[in-house]
Scaffold this motif. Structure first.
Motif, PDB file in Angstrom:
ATOM      1  N   PHE A   4       0.817  -1.217   0.000  1.00 56.96           N
ATOM      2  CA  PHE A   4       0.000   0.000   0.000  1.00 56.96           C
ATOM      3  C   PHE A   4       0.847   1.262   0.000  1.00 56.96           C
ATOM      4  O   PHE A   4       0.629   2.191  -0.770  1.00 56.96           O
ATOM      5  N   ARG A   5       1.848   1.299   0.883  1.00 58.40           N
ATOM      6  CA  ARG A   5       2.626   2.533   1.021  1.00 58.40           C
ATOM      7  C   ARG A   5       3.397   2.855  -0.253  1.00 58.40           C
ATOM      8  O   ARG A   5       3.431   4.009  -0.696  1.00 58.40           O
ATOM      9  N   GLU A   6       3.970   1.817  -0.872  1.00 54.00           N
ATOM     10  CA  GLU A   6       4.703   2.040  -2.127  1.00 54.00           C
ATOM     11  C   GLU A   6       3.739   2.494  -3.218  1.00 54.00           C
ATOM     12  O   GLU A   6       4.053   3.374  -4.017  1.00 54.00           O
ATOM     13  N   MET A  27       0.885   4.106  -2.844  1.00 54.28           N
ATOM     14  CA  MET A  27       0.355   5.448  -2.600  1.00 54.28           C
ATOM     15  C   MET A  27       1.372   6.549  -2.879  1.00 54.28           C
ATOM     16  O   MET A  27       1.010   7.702  -3.068  1.00 54.28           O
ATOM     17  N   ARG A  28       2.663   6.175  -2.895  1.00 49.36           N
ATOM     18  CA  ARG A  28       3.689   7.165  -3.200  1.00 49.36           C
ATOM     19  C   ARG A  28       3.470   7.759  -4.592  1.00 49.36           C
ATOM     20  O   ARG A  28       3.817   8.900  -4.852  1.00 49.36           O
TER      21      ARG A  28
END
Lengths: 308, 345
Positions: A73-75, A77-78
């Motif tokens: 998710f974090r990658e 959303m970047r």
């Protein structure tokens, strides 16, 4: 083939036992403006909410620059900048404070970049005012600014032209084109067909939670022709013109802006001769793409209705 | 992926850009000073009625047998009531045991050290106590701190749902648990800040209105069933720390209600209601041994060391454990609700 900026695979969302969307397969390429089109309640916002992580994915997966929204998710959303529905920003802060705050969430987004996006969305004059004093259009601009801060590869905008004046809409169109030219992908949802037609390279049509069709705008236009043309004719005496067209067995209707007529392209000269022959002053004959696109849209979504 | 510390910074920005965040410590300081001033006026009124006390004080050294006798008699009476309570089967009879034991032990301490207790008769004695540190410790602002901490917490957690800004925070390179943890860090930081403000203003306010007399007098505390003479500064810090822990229990309750209900109004109202209403569970704990399992009855941590256990069958350690278990449950439900549920538009 370049890596897809956004890819959805058999995406499905259920709320309780109710199915909201299913089998959504999309591939959005870098450098394109993609329109996500459908009537209200078709599942546009539900799909977008899954893409940006607001809603859990019931089935299937979403990849942003190859990163799964489910597992990375974090990658993922970047690379995303988005406005979902109305842009909600911190009302008790100034626009600038909002942007500076969001900038801290990303590596390498400094004050210069904040000033730059403020210039891009033309909000220089109001940026130090509190957000609660902003009009809807100004909020849209600020929302766009926060979405652009970190130069996302994928810009997702849900009904972005809400509250914008015509000049603002035109600016936005130009901005999307610039972003796409720089290699980003822009994903815009709307229920307004004419807007999509002017903004987008490709359009995906969704209805009742399912993808109906994905076409380039040219394909849609040629589909809409269906071997015929739609014309708006303005003459000195529109009522007489209508009679004249009816006499030629053409489908015509009188409207406040003139007479709308549908016919085969090869019969247009015949129509012109008939009008001139009847002694009518012809002021204009415009081809009506929008109106015909609407017909295609109705046909596509209508067909789906019958099948479903 | 973003940096977690900058996320905490962002949450702090949201907190401190609100005007109320600045007003609350200000109110706290004004209230502390105001109460000090009122108490000073009250003391002055009582004092003017008995001017002769200072004369009596100078004599007290010569008739030292007087106060010793008083204390010994007090202890006999209290010991008798403790013994009676120990034999009783009723919880209600036993509730005073620990605080009576503390008073007996305190009296014994004075007798052993041949030291006249200031509480008996001292012109400097007033509503807050007899020495500087005693006054500082008795000056509890816990309720105000908890109230303001709850307001800040529900604003930062539930407020973002109520105002719709939460969705702007979700699509960021952070996991949801990180967002919630950053918020938790920010509100705990703010609670500590409020406590420090209250403590420092109290130190100053007491000094300004009552002077710093008796700063060197150690404070008698009830630590693990025995009396300990603790230097005043250390004692007041311990009390402040325990009060902070009590506040954090209510903060975590508000945090949980905020994350689960997502409504600022509901979370604030319910937290404050429970903070008030929770004190009624003291009545249950006074009468039934299982009452202590309702955590509200156990949150007055500092009472254990300054006055003895509030009811029978509880110790500070047990109270901390019970509240700790509740806090873990609050946090667990907050995280589950926050990470699993969809965020509405």
């Amino acid at each position: 083939m370049p890596e897809m900026v956004l890819r959805t695979e058999n995406l499905r969302k259920d709320i309780g036992s109710k199915n909201i969307v299913s089998d959504i397969n999309l591939d959005i390429r870098p450098g394109e403006v993609f329109g996500f089109l459908g009537p209200n309640g078709a599942g546009k916002t539900t799909t977008i909410r899954m893409i940006v992580g607001l809603s859990k994915i019931t089935q299937g997966d979403i990849f942003i620059s190859g990163n799964s929204v489910r597992s990375r998710f974090r990658e993922a959303m970047r690379d995303v900048g988005c406005i979902v529905e109305n842009p909600e920003l911190y009302r008790y802060m100034s626009g600038l404070d909002n942007l500076r705050m969001f900038a801290r969430l990303y590596k390498g987004v400094g004050r210069e970049r904040v000033d730059e996006v403020v210039r891009i969305v033309h909000l220089e004059d109001a940026i130090r005012d509190k957000v609660k004093t902003y009009s809807l259009g100004m909020k849209q601009r600020l929302g766009l600014a926060q979405a652009l801060l970190h130069r996302p590869r994928l810009l997702i905008l849900d009904e972005p032209t809400n509250g914008l004046d015509p000049a603002g809409i035109r600016e936005m169109r130009t901005l999307f084109r610039d972003l796409a030219d720089q290699g980003a992908a822009v994903f815009v949802s709307s229920h307004i067909l004419s807007e999509m037609q002017m903004m987008c390279d490709r359009v995906g049509i969704i209805n009742h939670g399912r993808m109906v069709a994905v076409h380039t705008v040219e394909e849609l236009t040629s589909l809409s022709d269906g071997g015929g043309v739609q014309l708006l004719v303005r003459t000195g005496d529109n009522a007489a013109a209508l009679q004249c067209m009816n006499g030629l067995q053409m489908k015509a209707s009188l409207d406040s802006d003139g007479v709308h007529v549908a016919t085969a392209p090869e019969r247009v000269p015949e129509l012109v001769r008939a009008l001139v022959g009847a002694g009518l002053d012809v002021y204009a004959m415009d081809t009506q793409k929008t109106r015909s696109l609407e017909d295609v849209f109705m046909k596509l979504t209508g067909e789906e209705k019958q099948n479903g | 992926m973003g940096n977690f510390l900058s996320l905490v910074g962002v949450e702090n920005t949201k907190l401190w850009k609100r005007v109320s965040t600045w007003i609350m410590p200000l109110i706290l300081a004004v209230v502390v000073i105001g109460i000090c001033g009122l108490a000073r006026m009250q003391t002055a009124m009582i004092g003017s009625g008995s001017v002769s006390i200072s004369a009596g004080q100078s004599q007290s050294k010569t008739v030292s047998g007087g106060w010793r006798q008083t204390l010994e008699e007090q202890n006999k009476v209290m010991q008798a009531s403790v013994d009676a309570a120990e034999k009783s089967d009723r919880q209600a009879d036993k509730n005073q045991i620990d605080s009576e034991k503390f008073r007996i032990a305190k009296n014994q301490y004075y007798l052993d050290h041949n030291q006249k207790p200031a509480e008996v008769s001292d012109s400097s004695s007033n509503v807050f106590g007899s020495s500087y540190w005693q006054r500082v410790m008795n000056f509890g602002m816990g309720f105000f701190i908890a109230l303001f901490a709850i307001i800040a917490c529900t604003g930062l957690v539930a407020g973002e749902f109520s105002e719709g800004t939460m969705k702007t925070m979700i699509s960021r390179p952070f996991a949801r648990w990180q967002l919630l943890t950053a918020k938790l860090a920010a509100v705990i930081g703010y609670t500590v800040f409020l406590s420090v403000v209250a403590y420092l203003v109290t130190l100053g306010g007491i000094a300004a209105f009552f002077g710093t007399g008796g700063t060197g007098t150690p404070v008698l505390m009830w630590l693990g069933g025995s009396v300990a003479a603790v230097p005043g500064f250390g004692a007041s810090l311990l009390t402040a720390l325990l009060d902070l822990l009590s506040t954090i229990v209510y903060l975590l309750l508000a945090f949980c209600l905020s994350a689960v209900s997502r409504s600022r109004a509901l979370a604030t109202g319910l937290s404050i209601f429970l903070m008030f209403g929770g004190s009624f569970t003291m009545l249950i704990a006074d009468n039934f041994s299982w009452g202590k399992l309702i955590f509200f009855a156990d949150t007055a941590f500092s009472t254990f060391v300054t006055g003895g256990a509030p009811f029978y069958g509880i110790t500070l350690g047990l109270a901390l454990i019970i509240c700790g278990v509740y806090c873990a449950a609050f946090l667990a439900s907050a995280y589950v609700a926050f990470t699993k549920r969809d965020v509405a538009g």
